[in-house]
Scaffold this active site. Structure first.
Site, PDB file in Angstrom:
ATOM      1  N   HIS A 139       0.828  -1.212   0.000  1.00 49.75           N
ATOM      2  CA  HIS A 139       0.000   0.000   0.000  1.00 49.75           C
ATOM      3  C   HIS A 139       0.862   1.261   0.000  1.00 49.75           C
ATOM      4  CE1 HIS A 139       0.823  -0.686   4.270  1.00 49.75           C
ATOM      5  NE2 HIS A 139       0.738   0.613   4.395  1.00 49.75           N
ATOM      6  N   ASP A 141       0.832   4.938   1.799  1.00 49.55           N
ATOM      7  CA  ASP A 141       0.202   5.521   2.992  1.00 49.55           C
ATOM      8  C   ASP A 141      -0.715   6.699   2.676  1.00 49.55           C
ATOM      9  OD1 ASP A 141       1.361   3.635   4.557  1.00 49.55           O
ATOM     10  OD2 ASP A 141       2.933   4.933   5.349  1.00 49.55           O
ATOM     11  N   HIS A 197       4.869   0.080  -0.234  1.00 46.76           N
ATOM     12  CA  HIS A 197       5.540  -0.867   0.673  1.00 46.76           C
ATOM     13  C   HIS A 197       4.580  -1.911   1.222  1.00 46.76           C
ATOM     14  CE1 HIS A 197       3.937   2.337   3.272  1.00 46.76           C
ATOM     15  NE2 HIS A 197       3.762   1.381   4.160  1.00 46.76           N
ATOM     16  N   ARG A 207       6.008  -9.056  17.098  1.00 48.50           N
ATOM     17  CA  ARG A 207       6.672  -7.871  16.548  1.00 48.50           C
ATOM     18  C   ARG A 207       5.956  -6.629  17.069  1.00 48.50           C
ATOM     19  NH1 ARG A 207       5.995  -4.166  12.128  1.00 48.50           N
ATOM     20  NH2 ARG A 207       7.622  -4.178  10.510  1.00 48.50           N
TER      21      ARG A 207
END
Ligand SMILES: *[C@@H]1O[C@H](CO)[C@@H](O)[C@H](O)[C@H]1NC(C)=O
Ligand SMILES: *[C@@H]1O[C@H](CO)[C@@H](O)[C@H](O)[C@H]1NC(C)=O
Length: 228
Positions: A139, A141, A197, A207
């Site tokens: 996507h 941002d 990204h 994470r």
């Protein structure tokens, strides 16, 4: 360190587009303190799927298949969970990241405003239950979140030590460029289509990261979180 600079797509607010990564703005120790804030907050909720978020600005916290408002849901108990020092550290960290971005792109940091969403994320390998859990899609941002001009990520845990998979990938024509998360590492980039990204799926472990976003439009600015 700036990895690359290129011409912005027309209409994009920053005069120069690009991306950078640095281990020199936030120490590992500070990142670990920030991670403990995220752990404490997220322990109050959590998505049924593998991706949970906590937004200290709006109060949004993943819970099951939905979100609740942390401040409304927990009221005064919030003061037993977070301290003034936690919020002061959070502010200090985001200010230093803001200054780093301004310096890297040659802009005035006072003309950048924090925008929403700015949030903690906790990801493990539990299967997605709703689209909110599907963090791995490629996507841009600026398309996903209209107000973003600069996106930054502060990583709060270590690739290969704390989790597997979960690397950040810039998808460039001809070659993908990967960032390996580690506690205290900051990556930052202009939010337009020059920086398509995705995040690889997390295969094991947990994470933690925080996404801190900035806009050049004061109308889209938000304040730092305050303990109520
Ligand atoms: C993964 O996260 C979910 C909440 O998002 C939690 O219910 C589950 O226990 C976690 N799994 C592991 C192995 O930590
Ligand atoms: C970049 O990654 C995407 C998916 O992750 C893949 O489809 C594509 O082939 C990769 N591009 C290059 C040039 O390796």
């Amino acid at each position: 360190m700036i990895l690359s600079l290129s011409l912005c797509v027309p209409g994009c607010t920053p005069r120069k587009c690009g991306r950078g990564v640095t281990d020199a703005v936030i120490t590992r120790e500070e990142a670990e303190r920030i991670r403990r804030i995220a752990e404490r907050g997220l322990s109050l909720g959590g998505s049924d799927g593998g991706a949970s978020i906590l937004d200290l600005h709006s109060g949004a916290l993943s819970l099951g298949k939905h979100f609740v408002n942390l401040y409304r849901y927990f009221g005064d108990k919030i003061q037993d969970i977070f301290t003034e020092e936690d919020f002061a550290l959070y502010r200090d960290v985001r200010q230093r990241i803001q200054q780093k971005i301004a310096q890297a792109f040659g802009i005035n940091s006072a003309s950048m405003y924090l925008t929403k969403p700015t949030f903690f994320s906790r990801i493990n390998n539990t299967e997605a239950k709703t689209t909110h859990d599907e963090y791995w899609h490629p996507h841009v941002d600026k398309v996903t979140y209209g107000s973003f001009d600069y996106t930054s990520l502060l990583y709060l845990s270590d690739y290969t030590e704390d989790f597997g998979g979960g690397r950040f990938v810039f998808m460039d024509a001809g070659s993908n460029k990967t960032i390996e998360p580690r506690a205290g590492r900051v990556s930052f980039f202009t939010s337009g289509s020059e920086n398509l990204h995705r995040v690889e799926k997390v295969h094991w472990g947990t994470r933690y990261a925080i996404t801190i976003s900035f806009t050049c439009n004061p109308d889209h600015g938000i304040g730092d979180p305050v303990l109520m």
